[in-house]
Scaffold this motif. Sequence first.
Motif, short mmCIF file in Angstrom:
data_model
loop_
_atom_site.label_atom_id
_atom_site.label_comp_id
_atom_site.label_asym_id
_atom_site.label_seq_id
_atom_site.Cartn_x
_atom_site.Cartn_y
_atom_site.Cartn_z
N VAL A 699 0.31 -1.11 0.32
CA VAL A 699 -0.13 0.13 0.41
C VAL A 699 0.88 1.47 -0.18
O VAL A 699 0.49 2.01 -0.65
CB VAL A 699 -0.58 -0.35 0.98
CG1 VAL A 699 -1.89 1.14 1.28
CG2 VAL A 699 -1.96 -1.27 0.84
N GLU A 700 1.82 1.05 0.98
CA GLU A 700 2.91 2.81 0.98
C GLU A 700 3.34 2.56 -0.36
O GLU A 700 3.14 3.68 -0.90
CB GLU A 700 3.93 2.36 1.60
CG GLU A 700 3.74 2.44 3.64
CD GLU A 700 4.67 2.02 4.38
OE1 GLU A 700 5.32 3.27 4.15
OE2 GLU A 700 4.92 1.12 5.25
N VAL A 718 -6.01 17.76 -5.05
CA VAL A 718 -5.02 16.06 -4.15
C VAL A 718 -6.10 15.90 -3.31
O VAL A 718 -5.88 16.82 -2.35
CB VAL A 718 -3.73 16.12 -4.61
CG1 VAL A 718 -3.77 15.06 -4.46
CG2 VAL A 718 -2.67 16.64 -5.71
N ARG A 719 -6.46 14.70 -3.42
CA ARG A 719 -6.60 13.98 -1.97
C ARG A 719 -6.76 12.31 -2.41
O ARG A 719 -6.28 11.88 -3.27
CB ARG A 719 -8.19 13.95 -1.39
CG ARG A 719 -9.37 13.84 -0.89
CD ARG A 719 -10.66 13.31 -0.78
NE ARG A 719 -10.81 15.04 -0.50
CZ ARG A 719 -11.99 15.81 -0.30
NH1 ARG A 719 -13.09 15.07 -0.83
NH2 ARG A 719 -12.19 17.31 0.13
N LEU A 720 -6.36 12.13 -1.02
CA LEU A 720 -5.69 10.44 -0.79
C LEU A 720 -7.23 9.74 -0.27
O LEU A 720 -7.30 10.06 1.07
CB LEU A 720 -4.37 10.33 -0.07
CG LEU A 720 -4.23 8.96 0.10
CD1 LEU A 720 -4.41 8.14 -0.93
CD2 LEU A 720 -3.11 9.25 1.07
N ARG A 721 -7.42 8.67 -0.07
CA ARG A 721 -8.63 8.39 0.12
C ARG A 721 -8.04 6.98 0.52
O ARG A 721 -7.90 5.75 -0.44
CB ARG A 721 -10.19 7.94 -0.27
CG ARG A 721 -10.73 7.69 0.90
CD ARG A 721 -12.20 8.40 0.73
NE ARG A 721 -12.71 7.73 -0.53
CZ ARG A 721 -14.11 8.17 -1.66
NH1 ARG A 721 -15.39 8.64 -0.59
NH2 ARG A 721 -14.89 7.25 -2.73
N LEU A 722 -8.19 6.17 1.91
CA LEU A 722 -7.85 4.61 2.78
C LEU A 722 -9.01 3.57 2.67
O LEU A 722 -9.65 5.05 4.09
CB LEU A 722 -7.15 4.76 3.55
CG LEU A 722 -5.98 3.32 3.58
CD1 LEU A 722 -5.46 2.59 2.02
CD2 LEU A 722 -5.31 3.59 4.36
N LEU A 728 -7.72 -3.72 0.76
CA LEU A 728 -7.53 -2.32 1.24
C LEU A 728 -7.86 -1.94 0.30
O LEU A 728 -7.62 -2.23 -1.52
CB LEU A 728 -5.89 -2.10 1.40
CG LEU A 728 -6.14 -2.84 2.86
CD1 LEU A 728 -4.59 -2.56 3.32
CD2 LEU A 728 -6.92 -2.20 3.34
N ILE A 729 -8.28 -0.61 -0.58
CA ILE A 729 -9.02 0.59 -1.49
C ILE A 729 -8.22 1.67 -1.11
O ILE A 729 -8.87 2.61 -0.49
CB ILE A 729 -10.37 1.00 -1.92
CG1 ILE A 729 -10.87 -0.53 -1.82
CG2 ILE A 729 -10.55 1.54 -2.80
CD1 ILE A 729 -12.52 -0.32 -1.76
N VAL A 730 -7.28 2.49 -2.32
CA VAL A 730 -6.31 3.26 -2.46
C VAL A 730 -6.10 4.04 -3.38
O VAL A 730 -7.09 3.33 -4.36
CB VAL A 730 -5.16 2.90 -2.21
CG1 VAL A 730 -4.00 3.91 -2.47
CG2 VAL A 730 -4.43 2.00 -1.33
N THR A 778 -7.57 2.07 -6.98
CA THR A 778 -6.22 0.57 -6.73
C THR A 778 -6.99 -0.05 -5.73
O THR A 778 -7.62 0.19 -4.71
CB THR A 778 -4.64 0.76 -6.17
OG1 THR A 778 -4.62 1.15 -5.39
CG2 THR A 778 -4.07 1.63 -7.33
N GLU A 779 -7.03 -1.65 -5.16
CA GLU A 779 -7.19 -2.61 -5.10
C GLU A 779 -6.36 -4.00 -4.43
O GLU A 779 -5.51 -3.88 -5.04
CB GLU A 779 -8.97 -3.87 -5.00
CG GLU A 779 -9.65 -2.53 -5.29
CD GLU A 779 -11.10 -3.74 -5.49
OE1 GLU A 779 -11.26 -4.88 -6.07
OE2 GLU A 779 -12.06 -2.62 -5.65
#
Length: 798
Positions: A699-700, A718-722, A728-730, A778-779
């Motif tokens: 994931v990293e 820009v937005r990051l969502r986990l 785990l969805i990135v 991504t998954e």
Amino acid sequence: MNTHEAASAPQSLSSESATGVLDDALRVIGWSREAEELFGHRPSEVLGRSADEILTDTGTGTGPFATAGRPSQDLGVRTVRHRDGRTVSVSLSLAPLSHAAAGAAWLLTATDTAPLRHRTIGRAMLAGLYRESPVQLVVYDPDGRVSWINTAVEKELDTPLEESVGRFVKDILPEGGKLHEGGRPTDIEGIIEHVVRTGEPVTGIRYRSPARVDPRRDHVWTCSYFRLQDEHGRTIGVCEVSLDTTDSHVARQRMALLSRAGGSIGTTLDIRRTAAELTALVVPEFADTATVDLLEPVLRGEEPQSWSEGPGLPPALCRLAERPSTAAAGDPLPTASDTARLRCLAEGEPFVDPVSGELVVRLEARGAVLGVAGFQRSRSRSPFDGEETALAVELVSRTAVCVDNARMYMREHATALMLQHDLLPHTLPRPAGIEVAHRYLPAEGPAGVGGDWYDVIPLSGARVGLVVGDVAGHGMRAAATMGRLRTTVAALAALDLAPDELLARLDDLVARVGVAQPADDTHEDQALGVTCLYAIYDPVTRHCVMARAGHIPPVLVTADGRADLVDLPAGPPLGVGGLPFESIDLELPEGAMLALFTDGVVENRERDIDVGIRTLCARLTRPGGAPLEQACDAVLRALLVRPPQDDAALLLVRVHALAEDLVATWDLPVEPGEVARARSLVRDRLAEWDVDESAAFVVELVVSELVTNAVKYGGAPVRLRLIRERGLIVEVSDGGHTSPHLRRAASEDEGGRGLFLVAQLTRRWGTRYTSTGKTIWTEVSPTLTELPSAPLLESFPL
């Protein structure tokens, strides 16, 4: 003796006879009033004149006594000229008179031959009616008892006159009865009383009863009644004139039976019901018991194999319908042997069992032998004759065509059901954030399987797509069209298209490829149009975006139990083209329920669609929410009391929001240094979630690559969502609209490996576009059995 005394002496003369008195010279010396009326001469004109002169025959020109040596007492029939010139045919006779005076005297009698002829004919007619006439005559007294019958009645009933006089008809024919006539008295005695009281004749009465001469067969007589009076006008009885019309009555019954068969056999495409309709038609009028036996393959919708009597196993016959008559209770019915049925099945000709007398007829249609039908009568009834056998063959032939139609429908219906079963989802996915229950019921009867469908499609970012659609038409073509559309919708949904855009592309496809059948295709299974509703629910934000193409909008049921149709723009049905589709965005409360359905659920021939929708909303209104499976059953019980006339699809979805601790969202400045901070934020959250180290490491790497691309090429925001949901969805969103693409970098290239490496490290990845830019998602599997290979890891600038 004077003239008056001579003329009135004979007391036996008819009142219609004219008399005159002649002297020894045959001159008229007396002339009665009747003679004056018959010949037109007054006494003053004939007295003293010769009788030959007055009674000259117009044909021969001679008198009655001109050639006689002495007067003859029977002068025969003469044509005499009336005083006014017309001719009168009279019968003349002469009789001597005894008197005290000297000389001969004669009484001349003249009778008009017309009334005489009428009386003769009348006596002959009465004698003929009594002895020779086939018309049956009965005279009743005013109380309804038999006073007299003619010979025809004696022969018909085998009852002599002496046994009938003084008895009522119900005593002579105890099993007889008058056939129903509207507005008529119910029995013979009532008819006689009516005729005696009113004097009005009654005609067209039909009476049915067995007779002694033919006890196994009912006879039918058509009767008329009129009143009899004496010369003083007093009623002395009622005359019944009747004729045996059994043959014509039976012929009318057979024609009526054939006529009723057209409307009562084959009313449905159900084999068992069609067989039962034949037995219900013929019992008890034609037979006391009727049975229908069909070959086993016919019941399965298969083409029966040919079979002939001889070596080998006989075919298996299944009793499909049997109807006994209650009228035959107490009179045991004979039972035909299986040999009779098999013989008829093999030979094809109607067969009458010599032991039981049962009539067996083969069911055959379009060259296929389907089974046999049996007809039985009790021993008290006459056996089947040739005309009745022909009638049975016609009835069975019509039934066989209907049975074969039902057989072919059963086969096609089973094929269409199997096709639709294969095309519809057997089980629906259960993504996080929703509960799902669904029902599908194919239409009953000729309509059969249709093109209704539904689907639940997992999408990126834990979102879910909800679909319901309807292809107009029925049968295999509609089912096949439905399968193509369902596959197309799933493929378009995988592109993360918005609902309105997905429907627009689907509309283009239908219009271009012609998913619906062309207008000139007259096949009964043609699919005439397509409607569809597509919705996307995001459990993270609890937002639902939906659009429809001519379909009924869904019902939204809130957690407090209020149910209403969603105010959703209609849009044209698919394939029409030229008009846009509009979508709406709703924020659904926690625990709300969406009901997606086709028109077969809420509409039928007896119920308007608005009434059906109100009933649906009432059944879904349950504060707190009932289990979805129970809600589905409640809806179908309320709306589909009888088998549906159109196929019906129902999809219930209860929505939930993902728990806040399963979602992490960060807004990032567009700066290169934010990549390291993003990795740190993700590392800390994955530690809180107790994620496997190998998965956290992947994931990293993914976050590093995606955030780097967003900062470098995408732009703000820009937005990051986990998201932790079945993995785990990135997701990394930016303001750019350029779609990234996967490529392989050469060994000397410094970049270009990012998306390739992401694709290698994740289960799935993709891009979806929004109004403000795009999102790369991504998954990643939550557990990895091994780390990626060393060369692959060296490609990441950690």
